[in-house]
Design a protein around this motif. Sequence first.
Motif, PDB file in Angstrom:
ATOM      1  N   ALA A 214      13.967   2.141 -11.457  1.00  0.00           N
ATOM      2  CA  ALA A 214      13.238   3.406 -11.348  1.00  0.00           C
ATOM      3  C   ALA A 214      13.368   4.004  -9.953  1.00  0.00           C
ATOM      4  N   SER A 215      13.072   3.209  -8.925  1.00  0.00           N
ATOM      5  CA  SER A 215      13.144   3.699  -7.553  1.00  0.00           C
ATOM      6  C   SER A 215      13.210   2.521  -6.603  1.00  0.00           C
ATOM      7  N   ALA A 216      13.503   2.827  -5.344  1.00  0.00           N
ATOM      8  CA  ALA A 216      13.655   1.756  -4.359  1.00  0.00           C
ATOM      9  C   ALA A 216      13.222   2.238  -2.995  1.00  0.00           C
ATOM     10  N   LEU A 217      12.668   1.327  -2.196  1.00  0.00           N
ATOM     11  CA  LEU A 217      12.222   1.633  -0.845  1.00  0.00           C
ATOM     12  C   LEU A 217      12.710   0.554   0.119  1.00  0.00           C
ATOM     13  N   ARG A 218      13.070   0.978   1.328  1.00  0.00           N
ATOM     14  CA  ARG A 218      13.373   0.021   2.375  1.00  0.00           C
ATOM     15  C   ARG A 218      12.131  -0.791   2.671  1.00  0.00           C
ATOM     16  N   ALA A 219      12.319  -2.088   2.916  1.00  0.00           N
ATOM     17  CA  ALA A 219      11.209  -2.986   3.246  1.00  0.00           C
ATOM     18  C   ALA A 219      11.482  -3.632   4.599  1.00  0.00           C
ATOM     19  N   ALA A 226       6.902 -11.963  -0.918  1.00  0.00           N
ATOM     20  CA  ALA A 226       5.946 -10.919  -1.276  1.00  0.00           C
ATOM     21  C   ALA A 226       4.963 -11.426  -2.315  1.00  0.00           C
ATOM     22  N   VAL A 227       3.787 -10.812  -2.341  1.00  0.00           N
ATOM     23  CA  VAL A 227       2.774 -11.050  -3.367  1.00  0.00           C
ATOM     24  C   VAL A 227       2.170  -9.702  -3.734  1.00  0.00           C
ATOM     25  N   THR A 228       1.438  -9.654  -4.834  1.00  0.00           N
ATOM     26  CA  THR A 228       0.665  -8.463  -5.157  1.00  0.00           C
ATOM     27  C   THR A 228      -0.819  -8.756  -4.960  1.00  0.00           C
ATOM     28  N   ASP A 229      -1.588  -7.704  -4.647  1.00  0.00           N
ATOM     29  CA  ASP A 229      -3.022  -7.885  -4.428  1.00  0.00           C
ATOM     30  C   ASP A 229      -3.809  -7.255  -5.573  1.00  0.00           C
ATOM     31  N   ARG A 230      -5.137  -7.299  -5.495  1.00  0.00           N
ATOM     32  CA  ARG A 230      -5.965  -6.818  -6.598  1.00  0.00           C
ATOM     33  C   ARG A 230      -5.951  -5.298  -6.726  1.00  0.00           C
ATOM     34  N   PHE A 231      -5.395  -4.610  -5.737  1.00  0.00           N
ATOM     35  CA  PHE A 231      -5.264  -3.163  -5.800  1.00  0.00           C
ATOM     36  C   PHE A 231      -3.926  -2.742  -6.408  1.00  0.00           C
ATOM     37  N   GLY A 232      -3.109  -3.735  -6.783  1.00  0.00           N
ATOM     38  CA  GLY A 232      -1.800  -3.440  -7.336  1.00  0.00           C
ATOM     39  C   GLY A 232      -0.726  -3.222  -6.297  1.00  0.00           C
ATOM     40  N   ARG A 233      -1.077  -3.393  -5.028  1.00  0.00           N
ATOM     41  CA  ARG A 233      -0.086  -3.211  -3.969  1.00  0.00           C
ATOM     42  C   ARG A 233       0.811  -4.444  -3.838  1.00  0.00           C
ATOM     43  N   ALA A 234       2.009  -4.221  -3.358  1.00  0.00           N
ATOM     44  CA  ALA A 234       2.887  -5.329  -2.981  1.00  0.00           C
ATOM     45  C   ALA A 234       2.758  -5.552  -1.487  1.00  0.00           C
ATOM     46  N   LEU A 235       2.415  -6.776  -1.097  1.00  0.00           N
ATOM     47  CA  LEU A 235       2.341  -7.159   0.308  1.00  0.00           C
ATOM     48  C   LEU A 235       3.605  -7.934   0.638  1.00  0.00           C
ATOM     49  N   VAL A 236       4.405  -7.409   1.534  1.00  0.00           N
ATOM     50  CA  VAL A 236       5.743  -7.930   1.803  1.00  0.00           C
ATOM     51  C   VAL A 236       5.827  -8.423   3.242  1.00  0.00           C
ATOM     52  N   VAL A 237       6.406  -9.602   3.423  1.00  0.00           N
ATOM     53  CA  VAL A 237       6.641 -10.149   4.758  1.00  0.00           C
ATOM     54  C   VAL A 237       8.032  -9.716   5.230  1.00  0.00           C
ATOM     55  N   ASP A 238       8.061  -9.025   6.344  1.00  0.00           N
ATOM     56  CA  ASP A 238       9.317  -8.674   7.006  1.00  0.00           C
ATOM     57  C   ASP A 238       9.567  -9.712   8.092  1.00  0.00           C
ATOM     58  N   LEU A 245       4.040  -5.561   5.449  1.00  0.00           N
ATOM     59  CA  LEU A 245       4.186  -4.246   4.836  1.00  0.00           C
ATOM     60  C   LEU A 245       3.364  -4.188   3.555  1.00  0.00           C
ATOM     61  N   ALA A 246       2.776  -3.029   3.272  1.00  0.00           N
ATOM     62  CA  ALA A 246       2.011  -2.838   2.038  1.00  0.00           C
ATOM     63  C   ALA A 246       2.549  -1.623   1.305  1.00  0.00           C
ATOM     64  N   PHE A 247       2.876  -1.819   0.013  1.00  0.00           N
ATOM     65  CA  PHE A 247       3.428  -0.756  -0.821  1.00  0.00           C
ATOM     66  C   PHE A 247       2.464  -0.448  -1.963  1.00  0.00           C
ATOM     67  N   LEU A 253       4.988   3.953  -2.662  1.00  0.00           N
ATOM     68  CA  LEU A 253       5.204   4.306  -1.265  1.00  0.00           C
ATOM     69  C   LEU A 253       4.801   3.152  -0.359  1.00  0.00           C
ATOM     70  N   MET A 254       5.430   3.079   0.824  1.00  0.00           N
ATOM     71  CA  MET A 254       4.935   2.179   1.843  1.00  0.00           C
ATOM     72  C   MET A 254       3.709   2.814   2.489  1.00  0.00           C
ATOM     73  N   LYS A 255       2.587   2.079   2.435  1.00  0.00           N
ATOM     74  CA  LYS A 255       1.328   2.617   2.946  1.00  0.00           C
ATOM     75  C   LYS A 255       0.933   2.026   4.294  1.00  0.00           C
ATOM     76  N   GLN A 256       1.312   0.787   4.541  1.00  0.00           N
ATOM     77  CA  GLN A 256       0.921   0.124   5.792  1.00  0.00           C
ATOM     78  C   GLN A 256       2.097  -0.653   6.353  1.00  0.00           C
ATOM     79  N   ARG A 257       2.090  -0.736   7.687  1.00  0.00           N
ATOM     80  CA  ARG A 257       3.129  -1.487   8.399  1.00  0.00           C
ATOM     81  C   ARG A 257       2.463  -2.049   9.650  1.00  0.00           C
TER      82      ARG A 257
END
Length: 335
Positions: A214-219, A226-238, A245-247, A253-257
């Motif tokens: 569907a789509s892709a984002l740089r991480a 990575a894991v997902t949280d209770r808000f449905g976000r993906a938490l990714v370790v760079d 990183l939080a998507f 979208l990437m929301k936090q860095r």
Amino acid sequence: MRRRAVAVVPVVIGALALSACAPDRTPSDPLLVGDQLVAPSPAVSPPSSSPDGTVLPLDGPARALALDTATRTLAVAVDAKEIRLFSVDSPQTPPRVVPVPDKVTSLSPAGDGALFAAIPSANTLVRLDVRTGGTETSTVEGAPSGATVVNGQTVVSLRNRNAVAVLDGGKVTREITGFFAPTAVLRGAENDALVLDSNRTALIEVNVAEGRVASALRAGDGATNAVTDRFGRALVVDTRGGELLAFSPSPFLMKQRFPVPGTPYGIAYDAKRDLAWITLTERNEVVGFHVAGGEPVEKHRFRTVRQPDSVAVDPDSGKVYVASADREGIQVVQP
């Protein structure tokens, strides 16, 4: 510690574009950070110094770690071609031992008291019933590296086929292409899976029902876990960039860095306390960040065993489990 400025540039690429660039590893792909496609690795840790909490002995390096909350069992994959199942409530009790065809590189939830064990060297995915210790083995060509369940179907990342396989009844029914080196797959929103492509260092949204990217984002500069949280976000370790990183899922979208120095690698999420636990392999530390607010806030930091590549957390008690990839055992810490 101040947050690094966030610069988010969404890169949305259709399935045809991704598929076209994958086979020849074209360095002009907009998601790539350089010409070399090399997945990042954890740092080689220094000697450990008085790890906090208690340490359970383990006669070998731990390669993967997962905690099943339904059975209150900690699963540890070791080099001896086996998975050891420890009781969370009685960790000193000798573990149950489950033999597997070869070395397991990842463990992930399969639902209903079960875990997936990926064995890329044997082209095998094992579904382990944690209650009974029974296993179901599926042959999945292409070096399976991770698995999850989306709408009752098993979705498996295939590192050597640059693809994601969809299984039904233990059999491959479809392959979705368009990746460089898919190393992990998470359950996303609705019909979607989220695929972490470590060589491309990208997070890729896959519509499983329609069989397409569907789509892709740089991480970041070198995403690893990575894991997902209770808000449905993906938490990714760079790992290479030293960031968390939080998507968000909708919109994707990437929301936090947020900066996390020390070569971060392993990650686990406590849904009851909204804590993301991240191991720092350069420092032999594990750090707990509260992630429910506008930016992560450090709440805990502990010394760990050497080479803390894997981490898990028990949301009931809050206990954190850190596994050493250098034969120093399994550490248990109560924050």
